[in-house]
Design a protein around this motif. Structure first.
Motif, PDB file in Angstrom:
ATOM      1  N   LEU A 162       0.826  -1.196   0.000  1.00 22.54           N
ATOM      2  CA  LEU A 162       0.000   0.000   0.000  1.00 22.54           C
ATOM      3  C   LEU A 162       0.866   1.254   0.000  1.00 22.54           C
ATOM      4  O   LEU A 162       1.849   1.345   0.740  1.00 22.54           O
ATOM      5  N   ASN A 163       0.510   2.203  -0.875  1.00 19.50           N
ATOM      6  CA  ASN A 163       1.180   3.507  -0.966  1.00 19.50           C
ATOM      7  C   ASN A 163       2.672   3.384  -1.299  1.00 19.50           C
ATOM      8  O   ASN A 163       3.476   4.226  -0.894  1.00 19.50           O
ATOM      9  N   GLU A 164       3.024   2.356  -2.037  1.00 16.80           N
ATOM     10  CA  GLU A 164       4.423   2.150  -2.412  1.00 16.80           C
ATOM     11  C   GLU A 164       4.486   1.698  -3.869  1.00 16.80           C
ATOM     12  O   GLU A 164       3.876   0.697  -4.224  1.00 16.80           O
TER      13      GLU A 164
END
Length: 733
Positions: free
Chosen positions: A350-352
């Motif tokens: 997530l968010n990477e």
């Protein structure tokens, strides 16, 4: 104006096959003039046209057909203008008719006469539009330049005051500041002067999303698709099929033995034989996305203008929006081609942002799972589908033998069918040709560069591109392995959102590469044989000598390969785990950089190793993961294992042939006093060897060191030669 170019169109509008005669001259009558006025032609135009016609257009001298060709766009543009004006009048008349009808219905007004008059006007305008459309139907319209430029015949018209280069479409309109700046740059390059234009600002790019809409409304999206089709694609060897969802079923069937000797006297039911066993391949489709923010549109605009200005460049002129999308699509296409071969799916964090190769499984990962076992999504069991041939390592010296041996092991009914093909990495093709030339080049019947197995001509050889780090070769029927997608063109169905100086672009799609028939699903490897599989291969893929790069500032991952090389980090990084490492497999971890490199402490998951690992460049530690998640040490190798060795007892050695060296096994006390053949600026690494009579280097004369060093086994020193001829210490360990 050259009126001759209008003559055919005006004849068509008047419904004539030839001109009327007035005093034995071609002319137009008063009635015909009145009719043309109704179409929108002006009094001045008709007067001048009539005069030129009556003079047989003699006042319009021209060289050959040159003038006629250059006037044609003006002619058709004029007719298009009349058509547009008439269409506007028709729209206005229809609106007025609706207003009259509404008044009559809602306000009880008697508009019958006005409605009838307006109906007649609409009918007349509709007839005019029909006539004008028919007259101008040969008009290629604005944008003809695209087709013409594609074959080198068109002209890029810098004099056009409304469209950049006279090109069709909203995205070329000169009300876009970036198009205006492009025109200024192009005119300046052509030797013209233009007034100074304001510098770029964020508001200038507010029309990009509108341009994207125009791009998709106009069939020019096909230009982008055609452009991509020109790039090499594995779809030529693994055909693309569209319309597939994740978990789609690809059905195949395994047949038992049916035939037998004639035995007609027996009871029919007692001698029947044969079996049908249906199996399936469950297609996995992987969700892939592209998300990017162009942060410097001003710089991007400059590169676009540069491509417009190149002499001898592609004659198709891209708009700014097309340029952005074409460059993006080209990169996405190339990444997908690499992924289709080398990809290994790793679920994103997530968010990477993730790696392109981790978005979906590629061809070789598909084969690896079928060989090494995978969990059947239908029953949750670990199954094996391909039993590999034990061929050993493939090299330039033995590739011909390995190809022959592997092909000969395939059941003859498949091998001799004429439909079987051997797929091998493209770099192996060269080795195979060299092998055949070396062994058979002197034969009278020798054929160079054959693309079939020499001993089995029915088996075609097909090179697999983008597979330079693979050693796996495999045999299957042509067309058995395909590439899959959900919706055609989904990858390049871009979305745009402009924010000040930046531009967000994104798209989402699904992709896969899969085989229709692989092999029967066995739960035990020992039960496997070669009679119930449709893909055959050798036993290994990437060689252990090939290393994949680890991510910086992260624990290394064995997802792509079990041989991993570390990279420079933002700070020295302590490895606490090797992610995705399979239990029981040997992991080779190599130090690729000592610039903010890595280390492993003897603790946590590595508490069972012999000692902490603080590597020099090129050092390797081999580890194996246990079921409890802890790693045991298999061995360590020094980076000096690939180093060139000095001669024993040598005090002045040459550094001509390398950058990494190891001292010799000395028979007496040996003090190194200098090195020859060294180049200034190169860092040389000297590893020690042995403990008795180990070479020494003192600080002084030719060496500037922090202190003297004894190069016993496990020690090293890094030296760089300066302009003054001396060697300066860079590091030691």
């Amino acid at each position: 104006m050259k009126f001759k170019s209008f003559s055919a169109h005006i004849l068509a509008l008047l419904g004539l096959s030839e001109w009327s005669k007035v005093e034995d001259k071609n002319s137009i009558t008063v009635e015909e003039v009145a009719k043309l006025k109704n179409y929108g032609f002006t009094e001045k135009f008709l007067t001048d046209f009539k005069a030129s016609l009556e003079n047989d257009f003699q006042d319009e001298s021209e060289d050959g057909n040159q003038g006629e060709e250059t006037e044609e766009p003006k002619t058709t543009a004029f007719l298009r203008g009349l058509l547009g004006d008439t269409a506007a009048r028709l729209t206005q008349a229809q609106e007025q008719l609706e207003a009259l009808q509404t008044q009559q219905r809602d306000e009880n007004r008697n508009n019958t006469a006005l409605i009838a008059k307006k109906d007649a006007e609409i009918t007349k305008l509709s007839d005019i539009i029909a006539q004008l459309s028919a007259a101008a139907e040969d008009d290629p319209g604005k944008g003809k330049q695209h087709n013409a430029q594609a074959d080198g015949k068109g002209k890029f018209n810098l004099q056009d005051e409304k469209q950049l280069g006279g090109l069709q479409g909203e995205m070329f309109s000169l009300d876009r500041p970036y198009n205006l700046r492009a025109k200024a740059a192009l005119m300046e390059a052509a030797g013209f002067e233009m007034i100074a234009l304001p510098k770029a600002s964020s508001i200038d790019y507010s029309r990009l999303k509108e341009d994207l809409g125009a791009f998709y409304r106009i069939p020019w999206q096909q230009r982008l698709q055609s452009f991509l089709m020109e790039l090499p694609s594995i779809e030529s060897i693994f055909p693309l099929e569209s319309g597939y969802q994740d978990l789609a079923t690809l059905v195949n069937i395994w047949l038992g033995e049916f035939s037998q000797a004639g035995n007609e006297e027996s009871d029919f039911d007692k001698v029947t034989k044969g079996s049908y066993e249906f199996d399936d391949e469950t297609l996995r489709m992987f969700n892939v996305m592209f998300a990017h923010r162009f942060k410097n549109l001003k710089a991007l605009e400059k590169t676009w203008i540069g491509t417009l200005n190149k002499e001898g460049s592609n004659p198709i002129k891209w708009s700014f929006i097309e340029y952005i999308l074409a460059e993006t699509a080209k990169k996405l296409h190339n990444e997908r081609e690499q992924r289709r071969i080398n990809g290994i799916r790793k679920d994103p964090n997530l968010n990477e942002p993730g790696k392109a190769l981790a978005a979906a499984d590629g061809l070789y990962e598909f084969l690896n799972k079928k060989v090494n076992g995978h969990t059947d999504i239908n029953n949750g069991k670990l199954v094996y589908q391909i039993k590999p041939f034990e061929l050993g390592e493939i090299t330039e010296a033995n590739i011909g033998e390995k190809v022959y041996k592997g092909t000969s092991m395939i059941p003859a009914v498949l091998r001799d069918s004429g439909n079987l093909a051997l797929y091998m990495p493209s770099h192996f093709i060269v080795l195979y040709h060299k092998y055949n030339e070396l062994h058979y080049g002197q034969n009278q019947d020798y054929k160079a560069n054959i693309m079939y197995v020499k001993e089995y001509p029915a088996v075609k050889i097909i090179p697999v591109p983008n597979a330079d780090n693979h050693h796996r070769i495999f045999w299957t029927f042509e067309g058995n392995i395909k590439t899959y997608e959900d919706k055609p063109g989904e990858m390049t169905a871009f979305n745009l959102e402009q924010e000040d100086w930046s531009l967000k672009v994104w798209s989402n799609w699904r992709e896969s590469i899969w085989a229709i028939a692989v092999g029967f699903k066995y739960t035990k490897k020992e039960d496997m044989d070669y009679t119930r599989q449709m893909i055959f291969c050798n036993e290994y893929d990437r060689p252990a000598s090939y290393f994949v790069d680890a991510d910086k500032d992260k624990n290394p991952s064995a997802k792509l390969h079990t041989s991993i090389v570390t990279v420079a980090n933002t700070a020295e990084f302590t490895i606490t785990d090797i992610e995705d490492a399979p239990v029981g497999a040997v992991i080779s971890l190599k130090c690729g950089s000592v610039d903010k490199g890595v280390k492993i402490e003897k603790s946590g998951n590595f508490e069972l190793i012999s000692d902490a690992w603080q590597p020099g460049k090129g050092d390797v530690i081999k580890l194996m993961k246990r079921a409890d998640g802890k790693f045991i040490e298999i061995g360590r190798e020094s980076g000096s294992s690939d180093a060139l060795q000095f001669a024993p007892d040598e005090t002045t050695s040459s550094l001509l042939d390398g950058e990494v060296f190891v001292t010799g096994v000395n028979t007496k006390t040996t003090a190194i006093t200098n090195f020859t053949d060294a180049e200034a600026g190169i860092v040389y690494t000297i590893y020690g060897n042995g403990s008795e009579n180990a070479s020494t280097i003192a600080s002084g004369e030719n060496f500037v060191l922090t202190e003297a060093i004894t190069l016993s086994e496990g020690k090293f020193i890094k030296l760089a030669k300066a302009a003054d001829g001396k060697f300066y210490e860079v590091a030691r360990g």
